[in-house]
Design an enzyme around this catalytic site. Structure first.
Site, mmCIF file in Angstrom:
data_model
loop_
_atom_site.group_PDB
_atom_site.id
_atom_site.type_symbol
_atom_site.label_atom_id
_atom_site.label_comp_id
_atom_site.label_asym_id
_atom_site.label_seq_id
_atom_site.Cartn_x
_atom_site.Cartn_y
_atom_site.Cartn_z
ATOM 1 N N HIS A 59 58.590 32.824 2.461
ATOM 2 C CA HIS A 59 57.378 32.598 3.285
ATOM 3 C C HIS A 59 56.187 32.340 2.258
ATOM 4 O O HIS A 59 55.971 32.827 1.194
ATOM 5 C CB HIS A 59 57.177 33.993 3.848
ATOM 6 C CG HIS A 59 58.199 34.304 5.041
ATOM 7 N ND1 HIS A 59 57.862 34.366 6.289
ATOM 8 C CD2 HIS A 59 59.346 34.595 5.034
ATOM 9 C CE1 HIS A 59 58.945 34.564 7.104
ATOM 10 N NE2 HIS A 59 59.861 34.902 6.244
ATOM 11 N N GLU A 66 61.716 32.127 11.670
ATOM 12 C CA GLU A 66 60.733 32.387 10.791
ATOM 13 C C GLU A 66 59.646 33.307 11.832
ATOM 14 O O GLU A 66 58.931 32.645 12.067
ATOM 15 C CB GLU A 66 60.136 31.343 10.313
ATOM 16 C CG GLU A 66 58.885 31.810 9.298
ATOM 17 C CD GLU A 66 58.050 30.757 8.552
ATOM 18 O OE1 GLU A 66 58.575 29.600 8.512
ATOM 19 O OE2 GLU A 66 57.116 30.843 8.149
ATOM 20 N N ASP A 87 57.349 30.711 14.270
ATOM 21 C CA ASP A 87 56.177 31.496 13.425
ATOM 22 C C ASP A 87 55.565 32.450 14.281
ATOM 23 O O ASP A 87 54.447 32.645 14.023
ATOM 24 C CB ASP A 87 55.377 30.398 12.547
ATOM 25 C CG ASP A 87 54.664 30.802 11.224
ATOM 26 O OD1 ASP A 87 54.941 32.173 11.083
ATOM 27 O OD2 ASP A 87 54.261 30.203 10.807
ATOM 28 N N PHE A 129 43.451 37.977 9.128
ATOM 29 C CA PHE A 129 43.746 36.472 9.082
ATOM 30 C C PHE A 129 43.566 35.812 10.334
ATOM 31 O O PHE A 129 44.091 34.601 10.465
ATOM 32 C CB PHE A 129 45.072 36.501 8.643
ATOM 33 C CG PHE A 129 45.637 36.843 7.210
ATOM 34 C CD1 PHE A 129 45.186 36.317 6.162
ATOM 35 C CD2 PHE A 129 46.347 38.016 7.145
ATOM 36 C CE1 PHE A 129 45.549 36.796 5.050
ATOM 37 C CE2 PHE A 129 46.714 38.550 6.112
ATOM 38 C CZ PHE A 129 46.220 38.022 4.715
#
Lengths: 335, 335, 335, 335
Positions: A150, A8, A275, A25
């Site tokens: 996701h 991921e 991630d 973000f």
């Protein structure tokens, strides 16, 4: 552990930045670092992989990606562009990288076609568990593709209705999991996996809360009250894990949660992931190399760290990636 | 185990049925059974408690209760009626029953006043973590009240936006947990527990997913990005468990999940509960008596089954309830 | 669970009773029940297997068996007799039973020969980790045999020196495990598994304490102090589990211990067993069917309950036993 | 974690070296390091405590100590000497050190008297569960003393009978645990704890295998076969944990084993320890500070790391040691 595979792991293209600025973000002032890490494949990223025993990464176009573009034609063009671009990047180092295809998903038939064009595993962001999307799931199943789900930010209306007054919860701390577990269970209970038994769904963050509540979910899925729920009447949600549902460790580096998940859904249902760049490669790998080991046995450890993904995505064992399973001994850096 | 105490146990009054028909939450044809069980206190309920070693129940007015009545005055009247009625029921058998006060919560000041009038622990359904509700939390804290957070159905708009096409997920299988974990973490991260350090929040279903994701929640609560998040900067969400946050086992009878929760948040943070009549008393007690034992040690077992709640709600140890802690030996029915 | 296979299950022959009266190991007055259960194969035993979902049993000649006969020639004759007799019993129902060969072990070469004659998996009671027994281990490895290590009572001298004043501890409560873990680790650390890498050692009772102390055992095997310890210098004891060391659940029906062992040595290293008639078939099966499930996932559950032994002893998949792996679905009796 | 207390920590006196050369228990060439560390209290030891957050150590005279001296009079003199000497050392820094009294144990009455003379917690090495030692246990119970059971090497005869051919197993890798679990269970099953209900027994190494086999031990202690076993007929071995039996983590730095033990016997039955100088202070503390945390909750973590021992040995809370419980917050070095 040597030979780790992570799946991921995000990247992006410059053309996407105006649509989706990663800087929004993260903490003010750190956006450019994140942007640079997303744009980079063969430089800092590969260096950190080498330094931390990460043999291979499967890249995903960063969320919301094409699904964040309201205009259908533009979204589809962006998906094609991203897929062409990443194909070129992968071709430079196919023994170190592969990529999930990015899909716009505005039009299920077009998404299916793009998936076929890429001849490859589909990238998630699929919140669509209704029959009209069967054309997409059918294509994914026929390709033997696994679809990685996701999380993505909530839209403006949902954000306002539910998360105003607590916006910090709407993202990776909680909201991502709350939305994604709804969509995954929507797919399962609407019978998508039953209609396409070769379809595999992957999701991260140690299962988006689902493993912990599996008993309750199955106990409370009330077929008396909802007799038309499409999922096969002779199956439990639990039954799909390890066969059509798989999770990764991305962004939830908790040994105790991992140990619980191994018991609840089985080590063969779990795969290591990071991630990146939302998480640090060294942090994830220090956790895996120094903290997880030796709290779980070496066979499950090696399978979760590397081998399981080669069964879930067998195309990785072929050219040009040519990845092979490794034994615990081959992976151990104590030799 | 003898002497069990259960604290997420529902009841209702006939006047509430028109506002909130329990039949709509269960399979067609079974609503009258549920209604009868909700209306009953001293008959079938007590008989089953006797048969299954449940010494004591704390009753909650069934959700959504007064919070489901749009008109503020009617809601407040309904709350007063419910609280008077349950007080009378409790008075008939105070060594077997207590009750959380039902609160309308439309007007925080009035809710606070009703809480004071009942001189008692407040009943949850509080989705309000904003400063204007501090008047309510202040009253709860001053009373030494613990507030039990019950899930409730989503409103029509949210249901339509998020759960259409998968309505079976909107309730106890998933939606209750997804909404309640948002509200609980909203309360924590908005600093309510910091402003009222004597306030205790209780919630059921083995923690509404939170214990499993505790590492990730704390890891991802991004103070860099949200510098104004009110929660104390020197605390983690983890730190509130066992001091101001407590969970129960209601409706999640999974030994493996319980064992995980004991490690993650500590046995002293957990209390046995059933969720009657949405769950069966014998089922919950067979689980506790035959399946949990002896997978956890007898001290934690006895404390979770009985003693912990007497520390969290010390008023139960006084007249008229007069409950006392019991030793593992006193609780064991093998003697 | 349907289709269970159990592999530490005892039987005996009338000729053995004078040498080894089972009655001395149980409460006064219950010896005849135990004797009858040991002598029986196709009557009460099979009936209980049918009633409890036990598909198949691998029988072992009850300890101490031939190893309890001081005279070498008599012991060897007894072993031949027992092996011929059980072969005949197995031939009556080869789809329900197989047997480990009984071996006298007084003379390693003769034991090896008897093992070859039986063409079959060797029965344990081998406390011999010294080089002169390599002839036996070699034969076992060549046959692809797995050797099941059974505990046995201590001899008179050891009993007097260590267990006098606490005789109740010398048997299954503690002494069996304390002696057997010494012998198993003796075999491992003396390099027997390294010299015969195809050799597999099986032992019961959830691993005779070893899984719990695996970290400490490896941490404390002091190669600096004992430079001549024969075990490979590049391996840990931990490394042999799942490859050459396997355990069963016989007589230790603890879900928490099982869950720990799954983490520590891997589900693929563990096999269900009962220890009949020293344990009750229904008790063991109620534990497995009702208590273990669903605390572990269905794949590991099915593998431990049935499939793992078919990999460890692949001859069971051939004629005349012809056992096949089953899926979780095929084993589940909820369908 | 700040404020850690460790309680299986060894020291010795020069006069003991001829009787018991620590060098024989370690790799050739490293004996002098070990000897120096055993003789030192206030120099290297204290420095390492400061560097690693160890607030306090309870010292034990290194095994076999006085119990390794065959001559009764010499053994008693050595015990008196050791106790006087350590009293003087403790007096130099009573807020950092206490000591268990060393006892010769040749003569139970004299051992009891020496225990009274020291007015202090008794040091273990007591392999005596027979009635004639009740005079000692009585004294220990009256003093409110807790007795720490240390393993010791086997005697020559046992070593020859059981461990020849595998001598590396006779010590900390296995033999210590196998012998000590026999002695501890001998004490319990012979009713010593029943006769002296205020007596507390402490032992290290995560419980010398006992927690893992607790189900089986209780299941197999055959009162039908041994009707005269003295332990109370209405108790299980399990019942004594947390009330009269306590374990420490010394020398078994396995997070998974610790997590299992917390479930099986309760966090309140477990105390942090190192086993210095046979283990390294930094290694033990890195394990505790970086690996255990946050796999268990902060309350159990703080209690095991510090507070539990203050309940088991309440004299430590008084002058001159004056140790106080600490909150998770006070112990956390993240502030």
């Amino acid at each position: 552990m040597l030979g780790k595979i992570a799946l991921e792991e995000c990247w992006t293209i410059p053309e996407e930045l105006s649509n989706n600025d990663p800087g929004k973000f993260v903490a003010s002032g750190t956006g450019s670092r994140l942007t640079n890490e997303l744009l980079d494949v063969h430089d800092m990223r590969l260096k950190q992989m080498d330094e931390n025993g990460v043999d291979f990464m499967i890249l995903s176009f960063v969320a919301p990606g094409c699904q964040g573009i309201p205009d259908k034609a533009k979204a589809e063009a962006q998906a094609r562009l991203a897929n062409d671009r990443i194909e070129a990047e992968v071709a430079k180092a196919p023994t170190r990288f592969a990529a999930f295809a990015a899909l716009s998903m505005h039009d299920p038939a077009q998404a299916a076609e793009e998936l076929r064009r890429c001849g490859e595993d589909g990238n998630g962001m699929l919140y669509f568990d209704q029959p009209e999307y069967d054309v997409f799931w059918k294509a994914a199943a026929e390709l033997g593709a696994a679809v990685y789900m996701h999380p993505r930010p909530s839209n403006e209306l949902i954000h306002k209705l539910m998360w105003e007054g607590r916006p910090w919860l709407d993202f990776s701390a909680l909201g991502y999991a709350d939305r994604l577990n709804m969509h995954i269970l929507g797919i399962v209970t609407n019978g998508v996996l039953d209609r396409f038994p070769k379809l595999k769904i992957l999701f991260g963050h140690m299962g988006e809360h689902i493993p912990y509540d599996l008993y309750r979910i199955d106990h409370k899925l009330d077929r008396g009250r909802f007799p038309n729920m499409p999922m096969r009447k002779d199956k439990l949600v639990r039954d799909y894990f390890g066969e059509q549902l798989f999770i990764t460790t991305s962004g939830h580096f908790s040994t105790s949660a991992l140990m619980f998940a191994i018991g609840e859904i089985g080590a063969h249902s779990i795969m290591f992931s990071i991630d990146y760049p939302f998480e640090s490669i060294p942090n994830a790998c220090v956790w895996w190399d120094d903290h997880v080991w030796p709290n779980i046995n070496q066979h499950d450890y090696t399978n979760i760290g590397r081998n399981n993904v080669l069964k879930v995505l067998p195309r990785l064992t072929e050219e040009p990636h040519n990845l092979k399973p490794m034994t615990p001994r081959q992976c151990e850096d104590r030799f």
